[in-house]
Scaffold this motif. Structure first.
Motif, PDB file in Angstrom:
ATOM      1  N   VAL A 226       0.837  -1.206   0.000  1.00 36.74           N
ATOM      2  CA  VAL A 226       0.000   0.000   0.000  1.00 36.74           C
ATOM      3  C   VAL A 226       0.870   1.254   0.000  1.00 36.74           C
ATOM      4  N   ASN A 227       1.887   1.266   0.814  1.00 42.57           N
ATOM      5  CA  ASN A 227       2.744   2.449   0.908  1.00 42.57           C
ATOM      6  C   ASN A 227       3.461   2.737  -0.407  1.00 42.57           C
ATOM      7  N   LEU A 228       3.872   1.701  -1.109  1.00 42.30           N
ATOM      8  CA  LEU A 228       4.531   1.890  -2.397  1.00 42.30           C
ATOM      9  C   LEU A 228       3.560   2.426  -3.447  1.00 42.30           C
ATOM     10  N   VAL A 229       2.357   1.877  -3.491  1.00 44.00           N
ATOM     11  CA  VAL A 229       1.367   2.335  -4.472  1.00 44.00           C
ATOM     12  C   VAL A 229       0.984   3.796  -4.206  1.00 44.00           C
ATOM     13  N   VAL A 230       0.731   4.124  -2.946  1.00 41.80           N
ATOM     14  CA  VAL A 230       0.386   5.502  -2.592  1.00 41.80           C
ATOM     15  C   VAL A 230       1.516   6.449  -2.987  1.00 41.80           C
ATOM     16  N   SER A 231       2.745   6.068  -2.711  1.00 40.66           N
ATOM     17  CA  SER A 231       3.903   6.912  -3.044  1.00 40.66           C
ATOM     18  C   SER A 231       4.003   7.150  -4.544  1.00 40.66           C
ATOM     19  N   LEU A 232       3.852   6.066  -5.305  1.00 39.28           N
ATOM     20  CA  LEU A 232       3.966   6.182  -6.756  1.00 39.28           C
ATOM     21  C   LEU A 232       2.867   7.065  -7.342  1.00 39.28           C
ATOM     22  N   LEU A 233       1.639   6.882  -6.885  1.00 41.30           N
ATOM     23  CA  LEU A 233       0.531   7.697  -7.379  1.00 41.30           C
ATOM     24  C   LEU A 233       0.707   9.157  -6.992  1.00 41.30           C
ATOM     25  N   ALA A 234       1.125   9.393  -5.770  1.00 41.76           N
ATOM     26  CA  ALA A 234       1.297  10.771  -5.306  1.00 41.76           C
ATOM     27  C   ALA A 234       2.322  11.516  -6.148  1.00 41.76           C
ATOM     28  N   LYS A 235       3.403  10.839  -6.481  1.00 37.48           N
ATOM     29  CA  LYS A 235       4.481  11.503  -7.221  1.00 37.48           C
ATOM     30  C   LYS A 235       4.170  11.620  -8.710  1.00 37.48           C
ATOM     31  N   THR A 236       3.685  10.525  -9.321  1.00 33.69           N
ATOM     32  CA  THR A 236       3.534  10.518 -10.774  1.00 33.69           C
ATOM     33  C   THR A 236       2.220  11.119 -11.261  1.00 33.69           C
ATOM     34  N   GLU A 237       1.140  10.908 -10.510  1.00 33.48           N
ATOM     35  CA  GLU A 237      -0.167  11.378 -10.947  1.00 33.48           C
ATOM     36  C   GLU A 237      -0.511  12.769 -10.431  1.00 33.48           C
ATOM     37  N   TYR A 238       0.050  13.140  -9.280  1.00 35.35           N
ATOM     38  CA  TYR A 238      -0.344  14.403  -8.664  1.00 35.35           C
ATOM     39  C   TYR A 238       0.824  15.362  -8.448  1.00 35.35           C
ATOM     40  N   GLY A 239       2.032  14.907  -8.730  1.00 34.29           N
ATOM     41  CA  GLY A 239       3.192  15.782  -8.628  1.00 34.29           C
ATOM     42  C   GLY A 239       3.446  16.322  -7.239  1.00 34.29           C
TER      43      GLY A 239
ATOM     44  N   ASN B  20      12.408   3.653  -3.227  1.00 30.83           N
ATOM     45  CA  ASN B  20      13.353   4.581  -3.830  1.00 30.83           C
ATOM     46  C   ASN B  20      12.635   5.514  -4.802  1.00 30.83           C
ATOM     47  N   GLU B  21      13.404   6.294  -5.536  1.00 28.44           N
ATOM     48  CA  GLU B  21      12.838   7.290  -6.443  1.00 28.44           C
ATOM     49  C   GLU B  21      11.968   6.657  -7.523  1.00 28.44           C
ATOM     50  N   ALA B  22      12.305   5.438  -7.932  1.00 26.89           N
ATOM     51  CA  ALA B  22      11.520   4.775  -8.971  1.00 26.89           C
ATOM     52  C   ALA B  22      10.077   4.559  -8.537  1.00 26.89           C
ATOM     53  N   TRP B  23       9.853   4.426  -7.246  1.00 24.73           N
ATOM     54  CA  TRP B  23       8.508   4.258  -6.698  1.00 24.73           C
ATOM     55  C   TRP B  23       7.956   5.562  -6.131  1.00 24.73           C
ATOM     56  N   GLY B  24       8.622   6.673  -6.416  1.00 27.21           N
ATOM     57  CA  GLY B  24       8.118   7.975  -5.980  1.00 27.21           C
ATOM     58  C   GLY B  24       8.477   8.352  -4.567  1.00 27.21           C
ATOM     59  N   VAL B  25       9.341   7.581  -3.927  1.00 29.68           N
ATOM     60  CA  VAL B  25       9.679   7.822  -2.521  1.00 29.68           C
ATOM     61  C   VAL B  25      10.874   8.767  -2.421  1.00 29.68           C
ATOM     62  N   ASP B  26      10.680   9.876  -1.706  1.00 26.53           N
ATOM     63  CA  ASP B  26      11.793  10.793  -1.443  1.00 26.53           C
ATOM     64  C   ASP B  26      12.544  10.400  -0.172  1.00 26.53           C
ATOM     65  N   VAL B  27      11.809  10.010   0.855  1.00 26.82           N
ATOM     66  CA  VAL B  27      12.426   9.596   2.114  1.00 26.82           C
ATOM     67  C   VAL B  27      11.744   8.320   2.590  1.00 26.82           C
ATOM     68  N   ALA B  28      12.535   7.279   2.837  1.00 28.47           N
ATOM     69  CA  ALA B  28      12.012   6.026   3.368  1.00 28.47           C
ATOM     70  C   ALA B  28      12.394   5.918   4.835  1.00 28.47           C
ATOM     71  N   VAL B  29      11.416   5.637   5.677  1.00 27.45           N
ATOM     72  CA  VAL B  29      11.662   5.522   7.111  1.00 27.45           C
ATOM     73  C   VAL B  29      11.390   4.081   7.524  1.00 27.45           C
ATOM     74  N   SER B  30      12.457   3.387   7.880  1.00 25.85           N
ATOM     75  CA  SER B  30      12.350   1.989   8.271  1.00 25.85           C
ATOM     76  C   SER B  30      12.440   1.884   9.787  1.00 25.85           C
ATOM     77  N   THR B  31      11.339   1.566  10.430  1.00 28.15           N
ATOM     78  CA  THR B  31      11.334   1.458  11.890  1.00 28.15           C
ATOM     79  C   THR B  31      12.325   0.410  12.389  1.00 28.15           C
ATOM     80  N   PRO B  32      12.365  -0.796  11.798  1.00 21.92           N
ATOM     81  CA  PRO B  32      13.364  -1.766  12.267  1.00 21.92           C
ATOM     82  C   PRO B  32      14.795  -1.252  12.124  1.00 21.92           C
ATOM     83  N   ARG B  33      15.083  -0.580  10.998  1.00 21.46           N
ATOM     84  CA  ARG B  33      16.444  -0.070  10.811  1.00 21.46           C
ATOM     85  C   ARG B  33      16.763   1.021  11.822  1.00 21.46           C
TER      86      ARG B  33
END
Length: 225
Positions: free
Chosen positions: A74-87, A105-118
């Motif tokens: 879900v997070n990847l799909v939301v990120s991609l749509l937000a970046k590519t469809e809505y800028g 990563n950028e290919a999926w529209g993500v500018d910052v990834a926050v990994s709780t385990p990391r």
């Protein structure tokens, strides 16, 4: 806009509202949509992975989208749509499972990834490691990481002025934490044993940076666990 109105999404919303931001929370679960928990936010019962839902949310108005659900897909799909469809200018995404981190990563529209385990493991490493480089955060859009290292007593750079150090390319020293003080690095500042140094660095330069910082004084042999 925050996609995912669980405990994480609501907590982020509350913090942002306290700082004067306008926040819209979206979740498709009626149980999650609890206006009373964050009454100052706007709420939308909808699937954030659907274009019609994002149209209804007027996502083009948003400056930041936070994909904070407990499902990495879900997070990847939301990120991609937000970046590519809505800028949307900035997209922050939550990583739930470390094995999926490489996708955020950028290919999926993500500018910052926050990994709780990391983040949790990094905090543990930061607390127990001296002389080892610890990665705290990855900036997907800029292909850079926030890294930290505590300067050991035997490091050759102890006593060296910041301006005299030949830092690796694509590396910037952003903060020196010395005891209870947070210092903005100055070229004339001398590095001291026990300094916590925070850098923004390209991944390819991390090994070289660690070697530079953890090199022992002449006559001492470098050892690592």
């Amino acid at each position: 806009m925050i996609a995912g109105a669980g405990a994480v999404g609501r907590s982020i919303a509350s913090e942002l509202l306290e700082n004067g931001h306008e926040v819209l929370l979206i979740d498709k679960s009626p149980e999650a949509v609890s206006v009373a928990r964050v009454p100052e936010a706007e709420w939308l019962l909808a699937d954030a992975c659907e274009i019609t839902s994002l149209d209804e949310a007027a996502l083009e108005r948003c400056q930041v989208v936070i994909a904070a659900s407990g499902d990495d897909k879900v997070n990847l799909v939301v990120s991609l749509l937000a970046k590519t469809e809505y800028g949307v200018p900035r997209v922050v995404a939550r990583v739930n499972h470390p094995k999926n981190e490489w996708l955020f990563n950028e290919a999926w529209g993500v500018d910052v990834a926050v990994s709780t385990p990391r983040l949790m493991s990094a905090l543990v490493e930061e607390a127990v490691s001296v002389g080892d480089l610890v990665r705290l955060l990855r900036f997907s859009h800029g292909e850079a990481n926030l890294v930290e290292m505590t300067l050991p007593d035997e490091a050759t750079l102890v006593g060296t002025r910041v301006g005299e150090v030949a830092w690796p390319q694509d590396t910037a020293l952003v903060t020196i934490i010395r005891g209870t003080k947070v210092l903005i690095p100055d070229p004339d500042d001398a590095l001291a044993a026990g300094d916590e140094l925070l850098f923004v660095a390209a991944p390819a330069q991390e090994e070289r940076l660690e070697e530079l910082l953890s090199a022992h004084r002449r006559g001492r042999r470098r050892q690592r666990e």
